[in-house]
Design an enzyme around this catalytic site. Structure first.
Site, PDB file in Angstrom:
ATOM      1  N   TYR A  49       1.021  -1.332   0.092  1.00  6.39           N
ATOM      2  CA  TYR A  49       0.100   0.070   0.010  1.00  6.39           C
ATOM      3  C   TYR A  49       0.793   1.131   0.032  1.00  6.39           C
ATOM      4  O   TYR A  49       0.490   2.437  -0.252  1.00  6.39           O
ATOM      5  CB  TYR A  49      -1.055   0.122   1.230  1.00  6.39           C
ATOM      6  N   LYS A  74       1.521  -6.622   6.089  1.00 10.47           N
ATOM      7  CA  LYS A  74       1.355  -8.011   5.179  1.00 10.47           C
ATOM      8  C   LYS A  74       2.720  -7.782   4.148  1.00 10.47           C
ATOM      9  O   LYS A  74       2.972  -7.047   3.850  1.00 10.47           O
ATOM     10  CB  LYS A  74       0.126  -7.973   4.268  1.00 10.47           C
ATOM     11  N   HIS A 107       0.264 -11.772   2.122  1.00 11.04           N
ATOM     12  CA  HIS A 107      -0.765 -11.161   1.593  1.00 11.04           C
ATOM     13  C   HIS A 107      -1.543 -12.066   0.473  1.00 11.04           C
ATOM     14  O   HIS A 107      -2.669 -11.920   0.392  1.00 11.04           O
ATOM     15  CB  HIS A 107      -0.089 -10.131   0.903  1.00 11.04           C
TER      16      HIS A 107
HETATM   17  P1  NAD Z   1     -14.092  -1.509   1.131  1.00 14.46           P
HETATM   18  O1  NAD Z   1     -15.283  -2.467   0.988  1.00 14.46           O
HETATM   19  O2  NAD Z   1     -13.765  -0.987   2.767  1.00 14.46           O
HETATM   20  O3  NAD Z   1     -14.660  -0.184   0.192  1.00 14.46           O
HETATM   21  C1  NAD Z   1     -14.224   1.045   0.537  1.00 14.46           C
HETATM   22  C2  NAD Z   1     -14.868   1.924  -0.456  1.00 14.46           C
HETATM   23  O4  NAD Z   1     -16.543   1.945  -0.054  1.00 14.46           O
HETATM   24  C3  NAD Z   1     -14.689   3.436  -0.258  1.00 14.46           C
HETATM   25  O5  NAD Z   1     -13.660   3.896  -0.893  1.00 14.46           O
HETATM   26  C4  NAD Z   1     -15.943   4.064  -0.291  1.00 14.46           C
HETATM   27  O6  NAD Z   1     -16.005   4.319  -1.598  1.00 14.46           O
HETATM   28  C5  NAD Z   1     -16.748   3.270   0.211  1.00 14.46           C
HETATM   29  N1  NAD Z   1     -17.292   3.466   1.475  1.00 14.46           N
HETATM   30  C6  NAD Z   1     -16.652   3.297   2.548  1.00 14.46           C
HETATM   31  N2  NAD Z   1     -17.425   3.610   3.788  1.00 14.46           N
HETATM   32  C7  NAD Z   1     -18.705   3.797   3.284  1.00 14.46           C
HETATM   33  C8  NAD Z   1     -19.929   4.490   3.728  1.00 14.46           C
HETATM   34  N3  NAD Z   1     -20.319   4.363   4.966  1.00 14.46           N
HETATM   35  N4  NAD Z   1     -20.984   4.537   2.747  1.00 14.46           N
HETATM   36  C9  NAD Z   1     -20.898   4.627   1.564  1.00 14.46           C
HETATM   37  N5  NAD Z   1     -19.639   4.189   0.854  1.00 14.46           N
HETATM   38  C10 NAD Z   1     -18.516   3.967   1.718  1.00 14.46           C
HETATM   39  O7  NAD Z   1     -12.878  -2.036   0.252  1.00 14.46           O
HETATM   40  P2  NAD Z   1     -11.298  -1.979   0.507  1.00 14.46           P
HETATM   41  O8  NAD Z   1     -10.803  -0.667   0.958  1.00 14.46           O
HETATM   42  O9  NAD Z   1     -10.793  -2.316  -0.767  1.00 14.46           O
HETATM   43  O10 NAD Z   1     -11.092  -3.068   1.770  1.00 14.46           O
HETATM   44  C11 NAD Z   1     -11.116  -2.743   2.965  1.00 14.46           C
HETATM   45  C12 NAD Z   1      -9.627  -2.863   3.583  1.00 14.46           C
HETATM   46  O11 NAD Z   1      -9.378  -4.222   3.462  1.00 14.46           O
HETATM   47  C13 NAD Z   1      -8.506  -2.240   2.761  1.00 14.46           C
HETATM   48  O12 NAD Z   1      -8.480  -0.951   2.846  1.00 14.46           O
HETATM   49  C14 NAD Z   1      -7.254  -3.014   2.914  1.00 14.46           C
HETATM   50  O13 NAD Z   1      -7.111  -2.573   4.291  1.00 14.46           O
HETATM   51  C15 NAD Z   1      -7.980  -4.396   2.987  1.00 14.46           C
HETATM   52  N6  NAD Z   1      -7.579  -5.160   1.916  1.00 14.46           N
HETATM   53  C16 NAD Z   1      -7.046  -6.203   1.939  1.00 14.46           C
HETATM   54  C17 NAD Z   1      -6.853  -6.954   0.521  1.00 14.46           C
HETATM   55  C18 NAD Z   1      -5.914  -8.145   0.621  1.00 14.46           C
HETATM   56  O14 NAD Z   1      -5.555  -8.729  -0.463  1.00 14.46           O
HETATM   57  N7  NAD Z   1      -5.583  -8.820   1.598  1.00 14.46           N
HETATM   58  C19 NAD Z   1      -7.303  -6.560  -0.599  1.00 14.46           C
HETATM   59  C20 NAD Z   1      -8.155  -5.438  -0.508  1.00 14.46           C
HETATM   60  C21 NAD Z   1      -8.514  -4.789   0.662  1.00 14.46           C
END
Ligand code: NAD
Length: 275
Positions: A49, A74, A107
């Site tokens: 990230y 990760k 990861h």
């Molecule tokens: P998420 O499902 O948390 O979605 C985030 C998006 O949802 C935001 O950018 C915004 O557009 C919207 N959002 C957030 N709060 C909201 C609300 N209250 N109302 C309306 N819309 C809203 O997706 P993410 O960020 O991909 O996943 C969460 C976390 O998981 C990441 O930040 C990261 O830390 C982790 N992650 C890990 C992997 C992995 O491969 N291990 C992959 C992706 C993400």
């Protein structure tokens, strides 16, 4: 904040802030300060990230004690050996301005994950990581990992949202006493899950938003959630999910809208794993 007990006895706050794709230092620092004010103590980042340093600075600036924080990072796919994993971990520690991590994850199940795990076991045994786990591991990956592992993963962080519920993997993880952690819990803002009519109806019934209903649904499945937002109002909204309960009927209504539709990143795609 509700906590879950991991299979090694450590506790994890069930809801945290994810910081994937936060590419601006000021945005990240503002979001973390806001989150801490709202009661978040759990933060999820990763080497890939490229924001561990900013998260480290944001946490160092707060007056919350280190022992009250839960920090996850990760190891990335490009670190394939034992030594590279150890080096990557120490780099993360430095950037995060801390001398231990609460949770360190592989990861993706990319090349060399059994060796990476051996390195993580050694860091765990040295007390540098409180809990070790995996991410994006499906049943065959976990089975292969366990052929050489001496410590069982505590957590598997996998894509999960109402349109990709991971029902089978959820039950498998449960049978192994590995906690299911959801990434993309809100569908990453990509799918139209936030406009789903079933979820909208349930949200109206509880005077909550669809995002809050989705997070509540994860929590009631004993899943850890790390929704991402840099917006003050959404950060506050996403943690305001401990004052209502979905009924069994509502939980089954949500179970029925599963489309088994992955949003991004297939852990079985060898080409993707090389990236
Ligand atoms: P998420 O499902 O948390 O979605 C985030 C998006 O949802 C935001 O950018 C915004 O557009 C919207 N959002 C957030 N709060 C909201 C609300 N209250 N109302 C309306 N819309 C809203 O997706 P993410 O960020 O991909 O996943 C969460 C976390 O998981 C990441 O930040 C990261 O830390 C982790 N992650 C890990 C992997 C992995 O491969 N291990 C992959 C992706 C993400």
């Amino acid at each position: 904040m509700e906590e879950l007990k991991l299979n090694n006895g450590q506790m994890i706050p069930q809801l945290g802030l994810g910081v994937f794709k936060v590419q601006d230092a000021d945005d990240l620092k503002r979001a973390v300060a806001e989150a801490l004010k709202d009661g978040y103590r759990h933060f999820d980042t990763a080497t890939i990230y490229h924001n561990e340093e900013w998260l480290g600075e944001a946490l160092a600036q707060s007056d919350v004690k280190r022992e009250d924080l839960f920090i996850t990072s990760k190891v990335w796919n490009s670190n394939t050996t034992y030594d590279e994993t150890i080096a990557a971990f120490h780099e993360s520690l430095k950037k995060l301005q801390t001398d231990y991590l609460d949770l360190y994850l592989i990861h993706w199940p990319s090349e060399g994950y059994n060796e990476k795990w051996r390195a993580m076991e050694s860091l765990y045994n040295d007390g540098l990581i409180k809990s070790i786990g995996v991410s994006n591991f499906e049943k065959p990956h976990l089975e292969k990992l366990m052929t050489t592992a001496t410590i069982k993963p505590t957590v598997d962080q996998i894509e999960t949202h109402p349109y990709f519920q991971q029902k089978e993997l959820h039950e498998y993880l449960k049978s192994l006493d590995i906690v299911h952690e959801a990434w993309g819990p809100l569908g990453q803002g990509k799918s139209n899950v936030l406009e789903d009519p079933v979820l909208t109806k349930i949200a109206e019934a509880h005077s909550k938003t669809v995002a809050q209903v989705i997070l509540r649904w994860h929590l009631q499945r004993d899943i850890i959630v790390i929704p991402k937002s840099v917006h003050e109002e959404r950060i506050a909204q996403n943690i305001d999910v401990f004052d209502f309960t979905l009924t069994e009927e509502e939980m089954s209504m949500i179970a029925s809208i599963d489309k088994n539709q992955r949003g991004s990143g297939d852990p079985n795609d060898e080409e993707f794993l090389k990236g």
